[in-house]
Design a protein around this motif. Sequence first.
Motif, PDB file in Angstrom:
ATOM      1  N   GLU A 129      43.810  30.492  31.461  1.00  0.00           N
ATOM      2  CA  GLU A 129      42.367  30.454  31.676  1.00  0.00           C
ATOM      3  C   GLU A 129      41.978  31.142  32.986  1.00  0.00           C
ATOM      4  N   ALA A 130      42.847  31.025  34.009  1.00  0.00           N
ATOM      5  CA  ALA A 130      42.536  31.613  35.314  1.00  0.00           C
ATOM      6  C   ALA A 130      42.450  33.135  35.240  1.00  0.00           C
ATOM      7  N   ARG A 131      43.198  33.750  34.298  1.00  0.00           N
ATOM      8  CA  ARG A 131      43.153  35.211  34.159  1.00  0.00           C
ATOM      9  C   ARG A 131      42.089  35.649  33.164  1.00  0.00           C
ATOM     10  N   GLY A 132      41.394  34.695  32.556  1.00  0.00           N
ATOM     11  CA  GLY A 132      40.401  35.023  31.555  1.00  0.00           C
ATOM     12  C   GLY A 132      38.993  35.140  32.089  1.00  0.00           C
ATOM     13  N   ARG A 133      38.797  34.964  33.413  1.00  0.00           N
ATOM     14  CA  ARG A 133      37.460  35.086  34.006  1.00  0.00           C
ATOM     15  C   ARG A 133      37.535  35.820  35.342  1.00  0.00           C
ATOM     16  N   PRO A 134      37.893  37.097  35.340  1.00  0.00           N
ATOM     17  CA  PRO A 134      37.958  37.833  36.611  1.00  0.00           C
ATOM     18  C   PRO A 134      36.567  38.077  37.173  1.00  0.00           C
ATOM     19  N   ASP A 135      36.480  38.220  38.490  1.00  0.00           N
ATOM     20  CA  ASP A 135      35.198  38.542  39.111  1.00  0.00           C
ATOM     21  C   ASP A 135      35.393  39.612  40.177  1.00  0.00           C
ATOM     22  N   VAL A 136      34.326  39.917  40.907  1.00  0.00           N
ATOM     23  CA  VAL A 136      34.361  41.018  41.862  1.00  0.00           C
ATOM     24  C   VAL A 136      35.340  40.749  43.004  1.00  0.00           C
ATOM     25  N   PHE A 137      35.642  39.482  43.273  1.00  0.00           N
ATOM     26  CA  PHE A 137      36.600  39.172  44.327  1.00  0.00           C
ATOM     27  C   PHE A 137      38.008  39.638  43.945  1.00  0.00           C
ATOM     28  N   ASP A 138      38.311  39.644  42.647  1.00  0.00           N
ATOM     29  CA  ASP A 138      39.604  40.148  42.191  1.00  0.00           C
ATOM     30  C   ASP A 138      39.733  41.644  42.486  1.00  0.00           C
ATOM     31  N   LEU A 139      38.620  42.359  42.389  1.00  0.00           N
ATOM     32  CA  LEU A 139      38.632  43.783  42.744  1.00  0.00           C
ATOM     33  C   LEU A 139      38.967  43.964  44.208  1.00  0.00           C
ATOM     34  N   GLY A 140      38.371  43.146  45.069  1.00  0.00           N
ATOM     35  CA  GLY A 140      38.673  43.219  46.495  1.00  0.00           C
ATOM     36  C   GLY A 140      40.117  42.879  46.795  1.00  0.00           C
ATOM     37  N   ILE A 141      40.651  41.868  46.099  1.00  0.00           N
ATOM     38  CA  ILE A 141      42.050  41.477  46.301  1.00  0.00           C
ATOM     39  C   ILE A 141      42.980  42.621  45.937  1.00  0.00           C
ATOM     40  N   ALA A 142      42.718  43.276  44.801  1.00  0.00           N
ATOM     41  CA  ALA A 142      43.580  44.378  44.368  1.00  0.00           C
ATOM     42  C   ALA A 142      43.510  45.554  45.334  1.00  0.00           C
ATOM     43  N   LEU A 143      42.309  45.876  45.814  1.00  0.00           N
ATOM     44  CA  LEU A 143      42.155  46.995  46.744  1.00  0.00           C
ATOM     45  C   LEU A 143      42.922  46.732  48.036  1.00  0.00           C
ATOM     46  N   VAL A 144      42.766  45.538  48.584  1.00  0.00           N
ATOM     47  CA  VAL A 144      43.462  45.201  49.826  1.00  0.00           C
ATOM     48  C   VAL A 144      44.971  45.119  49.594  1.00  0.00           C
ATOM     49  N   SER A 145      45.385  44.649  48.419  1.00  0.00           N
ATOM     50  CA  SER A 145      46.820  44.564  48.109  1.00  0.00           C
ATOM     51  C   SER A 145      47.459  45.945  48.117  1.00  0.00           C
ATOM     52  N   GLY A 146      46.777  46.926  47.525  1.00  0.00           N
ATOM     53  CA  GLY A 146      47.298  48.292  47.552  1.00  0.00           C
ATOM     54  C   GLY A 146      47.385  48.830  48.961  1.00  0.00           C
ATOM     55  N   MET A 147      46.408  48.505  49.793  1.00  0.00           N
ATOM     56  CA  MET A 147      46.419  48.957  51.182  1.00  0.00           C
ATOM     57  C   MET A 147      47.567  48.318  51.952  1.00  0.00           C
ATOM     58  N   VAL A 148      47.765  47.021  51.749  1.00  0.00           N
ATOM     59  CA  VAL A 148      48.851  46.326  52.453  1.00  0.00           C
ATOM     60  C   VAL A 148      50.209  46.855  52.004  1.00  0.00           C
ATOM     61  N   ALA A 149      50.367  47.081  50.697  1.00  0.00           N
ATOM     62  CA  ALA A 149      51.644  47.595  50.187  1.00  0.00           C
ATOM     63  C   ALA A 149      51.972  48.950  50.797  1.00  0.00           C
ATOM     64  N   ALA A 150      50.988  49.837  50.854  1.00  0.00           N
ATOM     65  CA  ALA A 150      51.215  51.169  51.431  1.00  0.00           C
ATOM     66  C   ALA A 150      51.559  51.071  52.914  1.00  0.00           C
TER      67      ALA A 150
END
Length: 348
Positions: A129-150
């Motif tokens: 259920e937690a993956r069935g309702r994404p919101d704009v904060f998930d977009l921010g998490i993914a963007l920052v995750s890519g930045m941190v990984a790099a």
Amino acid sequence: MTDATNKPRVAQRIYDYFPTLERQARLELVERISIGADGGVDFIVMMILAATLASLGLLQGSTAVVIGAMLVAPLMGPLVAAGLALTQGNLQLFRKAFLVCGVGILIGLGASLIFGILNPGFEASQEIEARGRPDVFDLGIALVSGMVAAYAMGRPNVSGTLAGVAIAAALLPPLAVVGIGATNNELLIAGNAAILFVTNLVAIVLGAALIFRLLGMHVTVSETGGPAWVRRVTMSLSLIVVMLAAPLILNALEKKHEGQIRPTIYPVSADVRNAVSQYINKHPELNVIVLGRNSVEPDTGITLIAASTGPLVARVKDELRQIVRTARKDDQAIVRVFILLQAPVMDE
């Protein structure tokens, strides 16, 4: 002073805050990332195992298993490589990373489809259920995750943070939810999980590309902004982010109005729902208000609350309990049935 002359100075100030890599460090980084984008036997085996862990963990509702799947999933490697390829204009590396990422997606989706089909009775866990309702904060998490990984890959002294990045990015669980939901007629959950997965995919690539540029990984800086294919791909990825932002923002607004997004009860299986519905259809005076499992104390069993427009015979409660137990194939299951009598509305 014009705005045109201010822009280079502002950009230079931003670059000054980042530790630009020396030539040897850049060569070593490209080599490490190229190895991480290798789609050999190790990548395939780890993807199969990680997808299996993610699918089983989601079906069981085990947070620990889902986290373990995030840690061992090798999808982050080709995505970060794609970000580096965009920064350097390396078409060969981008194609390689894109192909390897595609293979990984097919493996993850295939494994989740298999486990979704083999699942004897689908009951959406809280992890699903937690993956069935994404919101704009998930977009921010993914963007920052890519930045941190790099940044972590470019600065070996902070490479220990990569494990945390793998957990934050959460690439594989949404992909697994797509397959599990699609094979269990939960198309809304599957669709939202697909949006979350694509959001993570695109944002990680763009975030990684941004940090690699700040680290000085771009080969040349020209007036045209690099090769034409880089501009086209970057614009396409940015457009995808803009398109995904609309449903993500809507989901965030809905959650704000709805309140707590974590359920107080877990849904029951389709077999239980169908069995209860068939019984209710034969008793039009009954309306089901609540049918679910307690998420706070799961061992307390199933709770069924119904409303009646008139008096009922005593055996209705026993019949409903037996119907639920039969559908669950568990004669010892705890089933609590509450039937409320609807009071007539009186005119003033």
